[in-house]
Design a protein around this motif. Structure first.
Motif, PDB file in Angstrom:
ATOM      1  N   VAL A  87       0.849  -1.197   0.000  1.00 29.84           N
ATOM      2  CA  VAL A  87       0.000   0.000   0.000  1.00 29.84           C
ATOM      3  C   VAL A  87       0.881   1.242   0.000  1.00 29.84           C
ATOM      4  O   VAL A  87       1.849   1.335   0.754  1.00 29.84           O
ATOM      5  CB  VAL A  87      -0.954   0.011   1.212  1.00 29.84           C
ATOM      6  N   PHE A  88       0.533   2.221  -0.869  1.00 32.58           N
ATOM      7  CA  PHE A  88       1.301   3.466  -0.922  1.00 32.58           C
ATOM      8  C   PHE A  88       0.433   4.716  -0.866  1.00 32.58           C
ATOM      9  O   PHE A  88       0.957   5.828  -0.776  1.00 32.58           O
ATOM     10  CB  PHE A  88       2.184   3.524  -2.175  1.00 32.58           C
ATOM     11  N   GLY A  89      -0.894   4.577  -0.916  1.00 32.38           N
ATOM     12  CA  GLY A  89      -1.754   5.748  -0.893  1.00 32.38           C
ATOM     13  C   GLY A  89      -3.214   5.368  -0.782  1.00 32.38           C
ATOM     14  O   GLY A  89      -3.558   4.197  -0.586  1.00 32.38           O
ATOM     15  N   HIS A  90      -4.062   6.360  -0.942  1.00 30.45           N
ATOM     16  CA  HIS A  90      -5.509   6.151  -0.831  1.00 30.45           C
ATOM     17  C   HIS A  90      -6.214   7.162  -1.738  1.00 30.45           C
ATOM     18  O   HIS A  90      -5.800   8.321  -1.812  1.00 30.45           O
ATOM     19  CB  HIS A  90      -5.970   6.335   0.621  1.00 30.45           C
ATOM     20  N   LEU A  91      -7.268   6.714  -2.407  1.00 32.38           N
ATOM     21  CA  LEU A  91      -8.027   7.607  -3.282  1.00 32.38           C
ATOM     22  C   LEU A  91      -8.786   8.658  -2.484  1.00 32.38           C
ATOM     23  O   LEU A  91      -9.233   8.402  -1.365  1.00 32.38           O
ATOM     24  CB  LEU A  91      -9.046   6.810  -4.109  1.00 32.38           C
ATOM     25  N   SER A  92      -8.953   9.822  -3.088  1.00 30.55           N
ATOM     26  CA  SER A  92      -9.817  10.849  -2.498  1.00 30.55           C
ATOM     27  C   SER A  92     -11.249  10.338  -2.534  1.00 30.55           C
ATOM     28  O   SER A  92     -11.584   9.403  -3.279  1.00 30.55           O
ATOM     29  CB  SER A  92      -9.715  12.153  -3.299  1.00 30.55           C
ATOM     30  N   GLU A  93     -12.114  10.958  -1.761  1.00 28.39           N
ATOM     31  CA  GLU A  93     -13.524  10.549  -1.740  1.00 28.39           C
ATOM     32  C   GLU A  93     -14.153  10.687  -3.122  1.00 28.39           C
ATOM     33  O   GLU A  93     -14.906   9.820  -3.558  1.00 28.39           O
ATOM     34  CB  GLU A  93     -14.307  11.356  -0.704  1.00 28.39           C
ATOM     35  N   ARG A  94     -13.874  11.767  -3.848  1.00 32.35           N
ATOM     36  CA  ARG A  94     -14.501  11.931  -5.169  1.00 32.35           C
ATOM     37  C   ARG A  94     -13.994  10.873  -6.151  1.00 32.35           C
ATOM     38  O   ARG A  94     -14.772  10.350  -6.942  1.00 32.35           O
ATOM     39  CB  ARG A  94     -14.320  13.351  -5.674  1.00 32.35           C
ATOM     40  N   ASP A  95     -12.704  10.532  -6.094  1.00 29.21           N
ATOM     41  CA  ASP A  95     -12.202   9.481  -6.981  1.00 29.21           C
ATOM     42  C   ASP A  95     -12.757   8.116  -6.590  1.00 29.21           C
ATOM     43  O   ASP A  95     -13.100   7.302  -7.451  1.00 29.21           O
ATOM     44  CB  ASP A  95     -10.675   9.463  -6.998  1.00 29.21           C
TER      45      ASP A  95
END
Length: 115
Positions: A87-95
């Motif tokens: 894991v390296f990140g997380h999507l924004s809510e809109r994405d």
């Protein structure tokens, strides 16, 4: 390791032309992970041409940790625990909402779409 829906990870992804280390988004839910050892993921690609309603051009790709403009493509696989997801990140809510809409369209039949 614990995975959450919308997490971005790298993995050796089985594709049409072979296996390639690439980014993916975790699609499976926390409930799914509590019952099963595998993870459901979808493809992230830097080929930014949107091919149809089952692709989504990520708007907040840089803040999510991606190195280049990217598109979610509804190419879904289930990976075993041995898949070495990092894991390296997380999507924004809109994405994340855009990705979920693509998955929903991909899994909806014409019978489901009619009232």
């Amino acid at each position: 390791m614990t995975f959450y829906p919308g997490d971005l990870a790298t993995v050796d992804f089985p594709g049409v032309t072979g296996v390639k280390r690439r980014p993916v988004v975790v699609l499976s839910s926390e409930i799914y992970h509590s019952l099963r050892p595998d993870v459901i993921v979808g493809l992230i690609t830097t080929q930014t041409k949107v091919l149809g309603v089952t692709d989504y051009a990520l708007q907040d790709w840089a803040s999510a940790g991606l190195r280049a403009a990217s598109v979610f493509r509804c190419f879904i696989v289930t990976l075993p625990p041995s898949a070495n997801l990092v894991v390296f990140g997380h999507l924004s809510e809109r994405d994340w909402q855009g990705v979920k809409a693509c998955v929903k369209i991909s899994l909806t039949t014409l019978d489901d779409a009619t009232p």
